[in-house]
Design a protein around this motif. Structure first.
Motif, PDB file in Angstrom:
ATOM      1  N   THR A  89       0.779  -1.275  -0.281  1.00  0.00           N
ATOM      2  CA  THR A  89      -0.120  -0.098   0.043  1.00  0.00           C
ATOM      3  C   THR A  89       0.932   1.286  -0.491  1.00  0.00           C
ATOM      4  OG1 THR A  89      -0.075   0.321   2.379  1.00  0.00           O
ATOM      5  CG2 THR A  89      -1.979  -1.070   1.377  1.00  0.00           C
ATOM      6  N   PRO A  90       0.617   2.070  -0.338  1.00  0.00           N
ATOM      7  CA  PRO A  90       1.098   4.252  -0.660  1.00  0.00           C
ATOM      8  C   PRO A  90       1.803   4.191   0.848  1.00  0.00           C
ATOM      9  CG  PRO A  90      -0.527   3.661  -1.972  1.00  0.00           C
ATOM     10  CD  PRO A  90      -0.956   2.635  -0.999  1.00  0.00           C
ATOM     11  N   VAL A 120       2.118   8.337  -3.976  1.00  0.00           N
ATOM     12  CA  VAL A 120       2.930   6.852  -4.945  1.00  0.00           C
ATOM     13  C   VAL A 120       3.496   6.595  -6.364  1.00  0.00           C
ATOM     14  CG1 VAL A 120       4.196   5.006  -3.628  1.00  0.00           C
ATOM     15  CG2 VAL A 120       3.356   6.513  -2.207  1.00  0.00           C
ATOM     16  N   GLY A 121       3.951   6.316  -6.975  1.00  0.00           N
ATOM     17  CA  GLY A 121       3.705   5.539  -8.320  1.00  0.00           C
ATOM     18  C   GLY A 121       4.963   3.843  -8.223  1.00  0.00           C
ATOM     19  N   TYR A 130      10.112  -1.492  -9.421  1.00  0.00           N
ATOM     20  CA  TYR A 130       9.828  -0.209  -8.497  1.00  0.00           C
ATOM     21  C   TYR A 130       8.674   0.338  -8.157  1.00  0.00           C
ATOM     22  CZ  TYR A 130      15.044  -1.632  -8.435  1.00  0.00           C
ATOM     23  OH  TYR A 130      16.300  -2.350  -8.339  1.00  0.00           O
ATOM     24  N   TYR A 131       9.226   1.164  -6.735  1.00  0.00           N
ATOM     25  CA  TYR A 131       8.160   2.026  -6.197  1.00  0.00           C
ATOM     26  C   TYR A 131       8.543   2.559  -6.163  1.00  0.00           C
ATOM     27  CZ  TYR A 131       4.180  -1.851  -4.864  1.00  0.00           C
ATOM     28  OH  TYR A 131       3.978  -2.783  -5.384  1.00  0.00           O
ATOM     29  N   TYR A 132       7.787   4.398  -6.280  1.00  0.00           N
ATOM     30  CA  TYR A 132       8.422   6.132  -6.064  1.00  0.00           C
ATOM     31  C   TYR A 132       7.805   6.721  -5.220  1.00  0.00           C
ATOM     32  CZ  TYR A 132       7.276   7.398 -10.209  1.00  0.00           C
ATOM     33  OH  TYR A 132       5.857   7.982 -11.294  1.00  0.00           O
ATOM     34  N   SER A 133       8.841   6.970  -4.635  1.00  0.00           N
ATOM     35  CA  SER A 133       8.035   8.821  -4.154  1.00  0.00           C
ATOM     36  C   SER A 133       8.931  10.009  -3.930  1.00  0.00           C
ATOM     37  CB  SER A 133       6.851   8.487  -2.296  1.00  0.00           C
ATOM     38  OG  SER A 133       6.081   8.670  -2.217  1.00  0.00           O
TER      39      SER A 133
END
Length: 131
Positions: free
Chosen positions: A17-18, A61-62, A67-70
Motif C-alpha cells: 500500500t502507499p 506513490v508511483g 520499483y515503487y517510488y515516492s
C-alpha cells in the motif's frame, strides 16, 4: 503449516500500500538522520554532498518497472534550497527496502522526468518541461 504451502505455490501476494511505501521511506530517512542529523546525498551537478533536513514525504506513490517510488521535500542546510528527492522502493519477498535516492528537483526545477512508460528521462537544464 498453510503458510508454507501458499509460498511454495507462488501465489501473487498483496501489492504494497502507499502507506507502507511511505512508511519505508520514512524509516530509511530517519535511520540516516540518526547518524548525522542530516540526510546526506551526493549531487553530481555541483559535485558536492548536500546535507538535507526532511520537510515532508509526498502523498503520491508511483510504480516504475519493479520499483515503487515516492518523493520527499528536503531543505539544504547549507544553501537553504528546497530539494525534492525521489526514493525507489523495492518489494522483494514481501519486504520493502529503499534501493535508491536521487535528486529530482532543486528549487522546483526538474532534473529529469518520466515518460508514459515510467522511464526516467533527463531534463536539459534551464528548459521548462512542456506539460
Amino acid at each position: 503449516g498453510a503458510q508454507g504451502l501458499k509460498e511454495r505455490a507462488g501465489i501473487e501476494t498483496q501489492e504494497s500500500t502507499p502507506e507502507e511505501i511511505r512508511g519505508q521511506i520514512d524509516t530509511y530517512i530517519k535511520e540516516k538522520l540518526k547518524k548525522t542529523q542530516t540526510f546526506d546525498i551526493y549531487d553530481p551537478e555541483i559535485k558536492k554532498t548536500r546535507k538535507l533536513s526532511l520537510e515532508k514525504i509526498h502523498e503520491k506513490v508511483g510504480k516504475t518497472g519493479n520499483y515503487y517510488y515516492s518523493c520527499a521535500d528536503f531543505k539544504d542546510m547549507n544553501t537553504g534550497q528546497t530539494i525534492d528527492l525521489d526514493f525507489d522502493v523495492e518489494d522483494k519477498n514481501e519486504k520493502l527496502s529503499v534501493v535508491d535516492a536521487r535528486i529530482h528537483k532543486v528549487e522546483g526545477i526538474e532534473r529529469y522526468t518520466y515518460d508514459e512508460k515510467g522511464n526516467r528521462i533527463s531534463c536539459k537544464l534551464g528548459q521548462e518541461s512542456k506539460d
